[in-house]
Design a protein around this motif. Structure first.
Motif, PDB file in Angstrom:
ATOM      1  N   VAL A  17       0.828  -1.202   0.000  1.00 37.61           N
ATOM      2  CA  VAL A  17       0.000   0.000   0.000  1.00 37.61           C
ATOM      3  C   VAL A  17       0.863   1.252   0.000  1.00 37.61           C
ATOM      4  N   GLU A  18       1.882   1.270   0.858  1.00 38.70           N
ATOM      5  CA  GLU A  18       2.759   2.440   0.958  1.00 38.70           C
ATOM      6  C   GLU A  18       3.452   2.721  -0.372  1.00 38.70           C
ATOM      7  N   TRP A  19       3.994   1.680  -0.983  1.00 43.82           N
ATOM      8  CA  TRP A  19       4.741   1.890  -2.219  1.00 43.82           C
ATOM      9  C   TRP A  19       3.828   2.185  -3.401  1.00 43.82           C
ATOM     10  N   TYR A  20       2.643   1.634  -3.399  1.00 43.87           N
ATOM     11  CA  TYR A  20       1.668   2.010  -4.419  1.00 43.87           C
ATOM     12  C   TYR A  20       1.462   3.522  -4.386  1.00 43.87           C
ATOM     13  N   ASP A  21       1.235   4.051  -3.192  1.00 46.07           N
ATOM     14  CA  ASP A  21       1.021   5.489  -3.044  1.00 46.07           C
ATOM     15  C   ASP A  21       2.237   6.280  -3.512  1.00 46.07           C
ATOM     16  N   PHE A  22       3.412   5.790  -3.169  1.00 46.28           N
ATOM     17  CA  PHE A  22       4.639   6.524  -3.506  1.00 46.28           C
ATOM     18  C   PHE A  22       4.905   6.496  -5.005  1.00 46.28           C
TER      19      PHE A  22
END
Length: 445
Positions: free
Chosen positions: A32-37
């Motif tokens: 989730v974090e890297w998707y956002d980034f």
């Protein structure tokens, strides 16, 4: 620093089922974090120059857009320090929840920001502030996620289980690339007016999923034992810097090439390949998507391999491959051939990058004692991430200076790979148990 290192055999007993559950939860959260980034990086290459910097020339608009992109990397060490301090003081789990919330809310807000045509200079200013929040959040995410996995893992399997949260990076890229590929099929007018916002707004669904999974996690047994014994550090960031500064610098130097490969291909390479070489946007995104999907397999494969051969040999092999393949990579892209494009991107991202990224979590965890592990590992990772994240900005300036020639990018990638190779060869991972030859070699090689 007193007391045992508290990895593996020093940890309270943890069932294999619990280890797998923690590793999977770390994977979901980092995805989730890297998707956002990552969706920001794609938007910075394809949309933001036109939406937020419309009065600039094409080259200057891209440079300005990538400058806002670089803000996220500049903020990452701050996130590593902030979350590292509280992660070593208050626990790994709490910081993972906070980082996920901060990242998700910033991404959601970014999908709602009006363009330059609506609110003028305020638009890019808001984007920069939100990007800063993203950088702080992802700066604190990595350390907590990998420590939860590594500190639950049994001896001799830290490379494998530590690689699970690392899979979140390519998996997040798969999801973000797929999202942009879907909206990229829209007509240009629709894509620029509202289509690009959809991947940002979809983040709200992923945030809910990530929070549900993370809130159900148990705290790291290593931290729980430290807290029970009253051995948490009072100022962990300070102690990490003063007592383990050399290890932090070594970790930063080793990581530079990992970030450079990733963002030089997925951000600048995407922009250069589509605008200069004339590769269709969907074709380039397709190559990235295939390579990222392959990484989901090769990252844990090479993490497990490091349990047998050692962290440094596997990592060093990746740095050597990147150094040797830098010039061929851009020649393959510049050929204009779809098959050669896919070959180049798959080799550099599907093999070269995972050789380093797979064993990285266990390697960095074993470089620092448990009392300052979140702070030390996060600082090394995020300082290296900041430097690697600035490379696309430097490379874009070189493209303008040398009229879109590919050789400056290839030369830059080669130099960075050699710097990381030297750094990893100088690393010594001392804070690990040695119950068996395989584990000892994996920790200190």
């Amino acid at each position: 620093m007193t007391g045992p290192a508290l990895i593996g055999q020093d940890s309270p007993a943890t069932s294999r089922r619990q280890v797998a559950k923690v590793a999977f939860a770390s994977l979901v959260g980092t995805t989730v974090e890297w998707y956002d980034f990552y969706i920001y990086g794609t938007a910075a290459a394809l949309v933001f120059p036109k939406l937020f910097f419309p009065e600039f020339s094409t080259g200057a608009g891209l440079l300005a857009s990538l400058s806002t992109y670089a803000v996220g990397f500049a903020a990452r060490p701050l996130g590593g320090m902030l979350f590292g301090h509280y992660g070593d003081r208050a626990g790994r789990k709490k910081m993972l929840v906070v980082s996920l919330l901060a990242m998700g809310l910033a991404t959601l807000a970014m999908g709602l920001v009006p363009g330059y045509a609506q609110i003028g200079l305020l638009a890019p200013v808001i984007v920069v502030l939100l990007r800063f929040v993203q950088g702080v959040a992802v700066g604190g995410e990595w350390g907590g996620a990998v420590l939860m996995a590594v500190e639950h893992a049994p001896p001799g399997r830290r490379g494998f289980y530590g690689s699970w949260p690392q899979i979140g990076s390519p998996l997040g890229l798969v999801l973000s690339t797929a999202a942009f590929s879907a909206v990229g099929a829209l007509p240009d007018e629709a894509f620029l007016s509202w289509g690009w916002r959809v991947p940002f707004l979809l983040s709200s669904v992923l945030i809910i999923v990530g929070l549900v999974v993370r809130l159900r996690l148990m705290e790291s047994p290593v931290f729980a034992q430290l807290a029970a014994e009253g051995r948490t550090a009072r100022l962990p960031v300070k102690e990490a810097i003063t007592g383990h500064g050399r290890s932090i610098l070594g970790a930063a130097g080793a990581f530079v090439v990992i970030n450079t490969v990733f963002y030089l291909v997925t951000v600048l390479g995407l922009s250069w390949g589509t605008s200069h070489v004339g590769i269709p946007r969907g074709t380039f995104l397709g190559a990235v998507l295939v390579a990222a999907a392959l990484m989901c397999l090769t990252v844990p494969l090479f993490g497990a391999l490091s349990d047998r051969l050692g962290r440094r040999p596997v990592f060093a092999a990746g740095a050597v491959l990147v150094a040797l393949f830098a010039f061929p990579l851009f020649a393959l892209i510049e050929s204009g051939s779809t098959a050669l494009l896919f070959l180049g991107v798959i080799v550099i991202m599907g093999v070269g990058h995972p050789l380093m990224y797979g064993p990285q979590a266990a390697l960095y965890s074993e470089m620092f004692p448990a009392e300052v592990r979140y702070s030390g590992a996060s600082l090394g990772y995020q300082v290296g991430g900041m430097l690697g994240g600035l490379v696309p900005l430097v490379a874009s300036a070189l493209l303008i200076r040398y009229d879109n020639a590919s050789w400056p990018m290839a030369a830059l990638l080669t130099i960075v790979a050699l710097i990381s190779l030297l750094s990893v060869l100088l690393i010594r991972a001392r804070y690990a148990d040695s119950p068996s030859p395989a584990t000892s070699e994996g920790a200190s090689s």
